[in-house]
Design a protein around this motif. Structure first.
Motif, mmCIF file in Angstrom:
data_model
loop_
_atom_site.group_PDB
_atom_site.id
_atom_site.type_symbol
_atom_site.label_atom_id
_atom_site.label_comp_id
_atom_site.label_asym_id
_atom_site.label_seq_id
_atom_site.Cartn_x
_atom_site.Cartn_y
_atom_site.Cartn_z
ATOM 1 N N LEU A 199 67.129 69.786 -26.178
ATOM 2 C CA LEU A 199 67.251 68.400 -25.712
ATOM 3 C C LEU A 199 67.229 68.358 -24.148
ATOM 4 C CD1 LEU A 199 70.105 67.234 -27.850
ATOM 5 C CD2 LEU A 199 67.866 66.278 -27.982
ATOM 6 N N CYS A 200 67.606 69.305 -23.451
ATOM 7 C CA CYS A 200 67.686 69.485 -21.975
ATOM 8 C C CYS A 200 66.063 69.606 -21.615
ATOM 9 C CB CYS A 200 68.527 70.475 -21.597
ATOM 10 S SG CYS A 200 70.269 70.429 -21.658
ATOM 11 N N LEU A 201 65.681 70.534 -22.117
ATOM 12 C CA LEU A 201 64.119 70.843 -21.810
ATOM 13 C C LEU A 201 63.119 69.674 -21.931
ATOM 14 C CD1 LEU A 201 63.506 74.349 -23.146
ATOM 15 C CD2 LEU A 201 64.138 73.658 -20.867
ATOM 16 N N ASP A 202 63.580 68.961 -23.074
ATOM 17 C CA ASP A 202 62.656 67.610 -23.592
ATOM 18 C C ASP A 202 62.985 66.680 -22.286
ATOM 19 O OD1 ASP A 202 61.622 68.854 -25.624
ATOM 20 O OD2 ASP A 202 63.041 67.574 -27.075
ATOM 21 N N ARG A 203 64.026 66.503 -21.910
ATOM 22 C CA ARG A 203 64.727 65.612 -20.911
ATOM 23 C C ARG A 203 63.990 66.016 -19.340
ATOM 24 N NH1 ARG A 203 69.837 62.253 -20.654
ATOM 25 N NH2 ARG A 203 69.253 62.046 -22.800
ATOM 26 N N LEU A 204 63.915 67.261 -19.192
ATOM 27 C CA LEU A 204 63.449 67.732 -17.832
ATOM 28 C C LEU A 204 62.049 67.547 -17.917
ATOM 29 C CD1 LEU A 204 65.652 71.227 -17.422
ATOM 30 C CD2 LEU A 204 65.793 68.615 -16.032
#
Length: 162
Positions: free
Chosen positions: A64-69
Motif C-alpha cells: 500500500l505504501c509503495l503504491d501511494r509513493l
C-alpha cells in the motif's frame, strides 16, 4: 473470529504503524495506510492462517505504501508538485540529533532498501520473515540489505566530513 482479529491487531499494530511511518514519512498518510491494511485483514479474516497474519499484514502495508509513493512520483513527473524534499544535511546536523539524522537517511533510501532496513534492522525480523514479507528470496534480501547498509554508512560518513 472477531477475537482472533483483535489479537492480530494487538500483536502487529506497532510494527505495521512503524513500517508505514518510515515508508511514508507522514503521520496522516501512515494512519490511512494502517487503516486500509487492517480493513483488508478484516476482509480476509475467514481465510487467514493465524501464523501467516503478521507477514501478510506487513506485506500488504508495504505494498500500500509503495503504491501511494508511486502515485506521488507520477504527480511529480507530471509537474504537479514536489513531494520529495531533498535531505537538508545542515539542518539535521544543527539539530545535533543523531537519531533524527539516521531516520532521514533511512527514509531517503530507495525501495526495496528502505523496507529491508526497517524490517530487518529496526523491527528485527529474521531474514526468512523479511523475504516472506517482501516477496524476495533470502539471498536477495541479504544482498540488498548489504547494499542499503553500505549506502547508509557512506551517507553518514559524507555528512560527518561536512
Amino acid at each position: 473470529m472477531e477475537k482472533l482479529y483483535r489479537q492480530w491487531i494487538d500483536k502487529h499494530q506497532d510494527q505495521v504503524w512503524s513500517l508505514a511511518l518510515y515508508l511514508m514519512r507522514d503521520r496522516a498518510e501512515a494512519e490511512d495506510i494502517c487503516q486500509e491494511a487492517f480493513t483488508r485483514l478484516w476482509q480476509h479474516r475467514d481465510t487467514m492462517n493465524d501464523g501467516k497474519a503478521g507477514p501478510w499484514l506487513k506485506r500488504v502495508t508495504r505494498n500500500l505504501c509503495l503504491d501511494r509513493l508511486r502515485g506521488r512520483r507520477d504527480e511529480i513527473a507530471a509537474g504537479e508538485n514536489d513531494l520529495f524534499d531533498e535531505l537538508n544535511p545542515e539542518s539535521v546536523f544543527e539539530q545535533g540529533n543523531r537519531t533524527q539524522r539516521l531516520q532521514e537517511l533511512v527514509a531517503a533510501l530507495k525501495e526495496p532498501y528502505r523496507s529491508l532496513v526497517v524490517l530487518r534492522d529496526i523491527q528485527q525480523h529474521s531474514y526468512r520473515q523479511v523475504a516472506e514479507i517482501t516477496g524476495l528470496s533470502q539471498p536477495q534480501v541479504k544482498t540488498y540489505l548489504h547494499r542499503a547498509r553500505h549506502a547508509l554508512r557512506k551517507q553518514w560518513s559524507e555528512h560527518d566530513d561536512e
